[in-house]
Enzyme design. Structure first.
Site, PDB file in Angstrom:
ATOM      1  N   ASN B  69       4.125  26.331  16.424  1.00  0.00           N
ATOM      2  CA  ASN B  69       4.270  26.275  14.975  1.00  0.00           C
ATOM      3  C   ASN B  69       3.083  25.569  14.369  1.00  0.00           C
ATOM      4  OD1 ASN B  69       4.979  23.619  13.353  1.00  0.00           O
ATOM      5  ND2 ASN B  69       5.792  23.356  15.429  1.00  0.00           N
ATOM      6  N   GLY B  72       2.675  22.335   9.238  1.00  0.00           N
ATOM      7  CA  GLY B  72       1.795  21.433   8.492  1.00  0.00           C
ATOM      8  C   GLY B  72       2.534  20.531   7.512  1.00  0.00           C
ATOM      9  N   CYS B 130       1.568  14.431  14.516  1.00  0.00           N
ATOM     10  CA  CYS B 130       1.643  15.820  14.072  1.00  0.00           C
ATOM     11  C   CYS B 130       0.315  16.517  14.315  1.00  0.00           C
ATOM     12  CB  CYS B 130       1.990  15.915  12.591  1.00  0.00           C
ATOM     13  SG  CYS B 130       2.082  17.644  12.066  1.00  0.00           S
ATOM     14  N   ASN B 192       6.093  14.813  20.791  1.00  0.00           N
ATOM     15  CA  ASN B 192       5.847  15.776  19.721  1.00  0.00           C
ATOM     16  C   ASN B 192       5.286  17.037  20.400  1.00  0.00           C
ATOM     17  OD1 ASN B 192       5.225  17.032  17.203  1.00  0.00           O
ATOM     18  ND2 ASN B 192       5.097  14.997  16.282  1.00  0.00           N
ATOM     19  N   GLY B 244      11.833  20.444  24.759  1.00  0.00           N
ATOM     20  CA  GLY B 244      12.362  21.523  25.592  1.00  0.00           C
ATOM     21  C   GLY B 244      13.791  21.363  26.049  1.00  0.00           C
TER      22      GLY B 244
HETATM   23  C1  LIG Z   1       9.010  24.263  13.359  1.00  0.00           C
HETATM   24  C2  LIG Z   1       8.805  22.851  13.838  1.00  0.00           C
HETATM   25  C3  LIG Z   1       8.536  21.831  12.907  1.00  0.00           C
HETATM   26  C4  LIG Z   1       8.344  20.515  13.319  1.00  0.00           C
HETATM   27  N1  LIG Z   1       8.120  19.539  12.383  1.00  0.00           N
HETATM   28  C5  LIG Z   1       8.002  18.236  12.787  1.00  0.00           C
HETATM   29  C6  LIG Z   1       7.863  17.179  11.839  1.00  0.00           C
HETATM   30  O1  LIG Z   1       7.872  17.391  10.625  1.00  0.00           O
HETATM   31  N2  LIG Z   1       7.741  15.908  12.300  1.00  0.00           N
HETATM   32  C7  LIG Z   1       7.751  15.622  13.638  1.00  0.00           C
HETATM   33  O2  LIG Z   1       7.650  14.453  14.015  1.00  0.00           O
HETATM   34  N3  LIG Z   1       7.906  16.599  14.558  1.00  0.00           N
HETATM   35  C8  LIG Z   1       8.035  17.894  14.165  1.00  0.00           C
HETATM   36  N4  LIG Z   1       8.204  18.885  15.108  1.00  0.00           N
HETATM   37  C9  LIG Z   1       8.237  18.544  16.531  1.00  0.00           C
HETATM   38  C10 LIG Z   1       9.665  18.380  17.049  1.00  0.00           C
HETATM   39  O3  LIG Z   1      10.353  17.364  16.358  1.00  0.00           O
HETATM   40  C11 LIG Z   1       9.681  18.081  18.543  1.00  0.00           C
HETATM   41  O4  LIG Z   1       8.937  16.914  18.779  1.00  0.00           O
HETATM   42  C12 LIG Z   1       9.077  19.196  19.377  1.00  0.00           C
HETATM   43  O5  LIG Z   1       9.415  20.446  18.852  1.00  0.00           O
HETATM   44  C13 LIG Z   1       9.486  19.139  20.840  1.00  0.00           C
HETATM   45  O6  LIG Z   1      10.891  19.266  20.999  1.00  0.00           O
HETATM   46  P1  LIG Z   1      11.632  20.679  21.295  1.00  0.00           P
HETATM   47  O7  LIG Z   1      10.896  21.322  22.439  1.00  0.00           O
HETATM   48  O8  LIG Z   1      13.034  20.308  21.609  1.00  0.00           O
HETATM   49  O9  LIG Z   1      11.516  21.471  20.062  1.00  0.00           O
HETATM   50  C14 LIG Z   1       8.400  20.207  14.707  1.00  0.00           C
HETATM   51  C15 LIG Z   1       8.681  21.224  15.628  1.00  0.00           C
HETATM   52  C16 LIG Z   1       8.894  22.532  15.223  1.00  0.00           C
HETATM   53  C17 LIG Z   1       9.206  23.589  16.245  1.00  0.00           C
END
Ligand SMILES: Cc1cc2nc3c(=O)[nH]c(=O)nc-3n(C[C@H](O)[C@H](O)[C@H](O)COP(=O)(O)O)c2cc1C
Ligand SMILES: Cc1cc2nc3c(=O)[nH]c(=O)nc-3n(C[C@H](O)[C@H](O)[C@H](O)COP(=O)(O)OP(=O)(O)OC[C@H]3O[C@@H](n4cnc5c(N)ncnc54)[C@H](O)[C@@H]3O)c2cc1C
Ligand code: FES
Lengths: 261, 303
Positions: B69, B72, B130, B192, B244
């Site tokens: 993704n 932003g 981020c 992240n 994940g």
């Molecule tokens: C669409 C999307 C938007 C995200 N926006 C943020 C955000 O605004 N702030 C943040 O700290 N992490 C953001 N993340 C990261 C997630 O919080 C997380 O750290 C990352 O996706 C890994 O976990 P997962 O594999 O379970 O998704 C975002 C992830 C995705 C997929």
């Protein structure tokens, strides 16, 4: 707002149509559950368990809902692994959907007005249910459907139940030859156009509507991750900034879009 | 029924299941799917001092067992959150935690001060990781000195529980974790997203408007698990694990590797009811293993 449901569905029928299209008919696994109401223009998100390369759900428009028989119809084109796996589903296979998602087409007040429902390719899908909803409200919609060739035409008999059907084919093998925007129907006075199809087609339709001061709504297909407004991946740039196609759309009035038309 | 309660410093959670920022909207979007009150808490989307439009479309590319993704940090700003979202969050007993993002220290501090004034928000997660913003964001989280500076500045104005979210896009994540701890962080959350890229061979173009983006989903789990384990061994503050997690077993693996709580992100897109299933799954596991409390398995990896 209509409640979103996570539903287990069972395949009632999966019909191979022409040109890589197929018509998937689903019913709730729990046959005592009736399909909740959905509005025209809304879509579902399907989990494709049988395709290991398909990680996210796939958004598919509601093609038709047969409330009498408790059936949800989806008209799908085989594009990649996800849609191919769906095309291979057999009767009594199950799949999980989120239903219904997104906003809906805006229905005009006056019933005498001429409404044209323009679909191109697999974009004809949401027009059938929209046609039915309009028909039940007392309108007689005009369907203007564009295909590449006569062999691609799908669901003709279904469309005929709810309005007048006009066809264009690019090779002229059926109906008027050319694109939908060249069809003679568009020379008549029209109150509103609804359209779904490939982006160049929708842009051409939107341009025609704008030039002729006809109200026009388009159904967008931006790529999605969640489908219900939480990931902000599917945004479209509008006069109000970035908005989510999955939750603020997929239906947009062309006045709200920033398309260069 | 085992005791699922965990504590992240002063923050008391009914269970260790949280949601990951940016994947759960403001929480209420999930109210058709689940009872939000069954979660330990939920992280609301990245909030900045001012409104941000985010990056142009396309912002998403599906990848093997994951997705990239490049959103932003699109959000309407902290004042919008306070006026329009906070009243909704206050209706749930489940704890809302605000993910605070910024592009300079002053912005992080100003945004935090506004959140600090909200009674029902008991913790913030400082996003110094981020990958999708040009200035700030990940830049703060990839160097121990700048991480320490921003955490220390925020610590001064924030007396409640301060969680710092770490970037995996570094050589040694434990170095950044220790810097955050030294600057006064109460907890670190990781990971992240991982910086990645997707190309469309036919058009020869990148799929994302920003060319690169952040990888999440099942694909990142082994990396996240490794980093949680390493960090758990090198700091004293509680670690929150994510990256994940797709089911209860994944969540339990993170707890065993040392996470006191876990966050579920991308999995919410595929199954919007996954969070409560994970709560139930952890509970069943503890019963099966004869554990009375979830705290018995945290860091319980048998070597
Ligand atoms: C669409 C999307 C938007 C995200 N926006 C943020 C955000 O605004 N702030 C943040 O700290 N992490 C953001 N993340 C990261 C997630 O919080 C997380 O750290 C990352 O996706 C890994 O976990 P997962 O594999 O379970 O998704 C975002 C992830 C995705 C997929
Ligand atoms: C709201 C909405 C409603 C839709 N309704 C229907 C419908 O009723 N019937 C139907 O057949 N399809 C519909 N689609 C499109 C459908 O979702 C995609 O064709 C499907 O996700 C492709 O999945 P796949 O795994 O088969 O192909 P993938 O392997 O995902 O993709 C194959 C190729 O197509 C491209 N592609 C895939 N999806 C899109 C997209 N949305 N926009 C542009 N390029 C794309 C990919 O980049 C790739 O090059 C709809 C999409 C949206 C957003
Ligand atoms: S697809 Fe997630 S917000 Fe639209």
């Amino acid at each position: 707002m209509i409640k979103k449901n996570v539903l287990d569905m069972i395949v009632i029928d999966n019909q191979e149509l022409s040109n890589n299209y197929f018509l998937l008919k689903l019913a709730p696994v729990d046959s005592s559950q009736s399909l909740p109401y959905a509005e025209a223009g809304q879509f579902v998100e399907i989990r494709v368990d049988k395709s290991p390369t398909t990680f996210l759900r796939r958004p598919i428009s509601i093609n038709f809902i047969d409330f009498d028989n408790n059936e949800l119809w989806l008209l799908i084109q085989k594009i990649g692994d996800g849609t191919k796996a769906l095309s291979q589903l057999k009767i009594s296979d199950t799949l999980n959907i989120i239903y219904p998602l997104g906003n809906s087409f805006g229905l005009p007040e006056a019933q005498k007005s001429k409404l044209v429902l323009v679909g191109g390719g697999v974009g004809v899908a949401p027009m059938l249910y929209l046609g039915k909803v309009l028909f039940e409200k007392g309108y007689t919609p005009d369907f203007l459907l564009g295909f590449r060739s006569s062999s691609d035409i799908v669901l003709m008999d279904e469309f005929k139940k709810y309005g007048n059907v006009h066809i264009t084919t690019e090779d002229g093998s059926f109906g008027e030859k050319g694109y939908v925007t060249n069809h003679s129907l568009l020379n008549e006075p029209i109150q509103k156009i609804f359209t779904c199809g490939p982006k160049p087609m929708m842009m051409a339709v939107a341009k025609y509507a704008k030039e002729n001061s006809i109200e026009c709504e388009v159904s967008l297909e931006n790529t999605m991750a969640c489908g219900f407004g939480v990931c902000l991946c599917c945004v479209e740039k509008t006069t109000e900034g970035h908005v989510c196609v999955c939750s603020d759309g997929p239906i947009f009035n062309i006045e709200k879009l920033t398309w260069q038309i | 029924m085992a005791d699922l309660r965990v504590e992240i410093n002063k923050l008391k959670l009914d269970n260790p299941v949280l949601t990951a920022s940016g994947t759960f909207g403001y929480g209420h979007e999930f109210s058709d799917y689940i009872d939000l009150n069954r979660l330990g808490g939920y992280l609301v989307k990245g909030t900045t001092l001012h409104h941000r439009e985010g990056n142009p479309y396309p912002r998403m590319a599906e990848t093997p067992s994951g997705m990239l993704n490049a959103v932003g940090l699109q959000n309407k700003g902290v004042d919008y959150f306070i006026e329009n979202i906070y009243p909704i969050c206050s209706q749930y007993s489940s704890k809302a935690i605000v993910n605070v993002s910024g592009s300079c220290i002053d912005d992080y501090v100003a945004c935090t001060e506004k959140i600090a004034a909200l009674d029902k928000i008991e913790a913030i997660e400082l996003n110094i990781s981020c990958p999708n913003v040009k200035q700030g964001g990940m830049a703060f989280g990839t160097c121990p000195k700048s991480a320490e500076d921003v955490v220390a500045a925020v610590r001064k104005v924030y007396p409640k529980t301060l969680i710092v979210k770490l970037s995996p896009n570094v050589t040694d994540i434990t170095e950044i974790a220790r810097a955050a701890e030294a600057a006064g962080a109460d907890s670190v959350s990781l990971i992240n997203t991982l910086l990645g890229m997707a190309v469309n061979a036919e058009t020869r173009k990148p799929i994302l408007s920003t060319v690169t983006g952040g990888l999440s989903g099942a694909a990142v789990k082994p990396i996240a698990l490794r980093m949680v384990w390493q960090t758990y061994k090198s700091v004293k503050i509680p670690v929150i694990g994510l990256g994940g997690i797709m089911n209860a077993t994944d969540a339990i693996e993170f707890l065993l590797a040392g996470a006191t709580a876990i966050q579920i992100g991308t999995a919410n897109f595929i199954d919007p009811q996954i969070t409560v299933k994970v709560v139930d799954g952890i509970n069943e596991y503890l019963d099966r293993q004869g554990c009375k409390s979830v705290n018995e398995i945290i860091g319980g990896l048998i070597l």
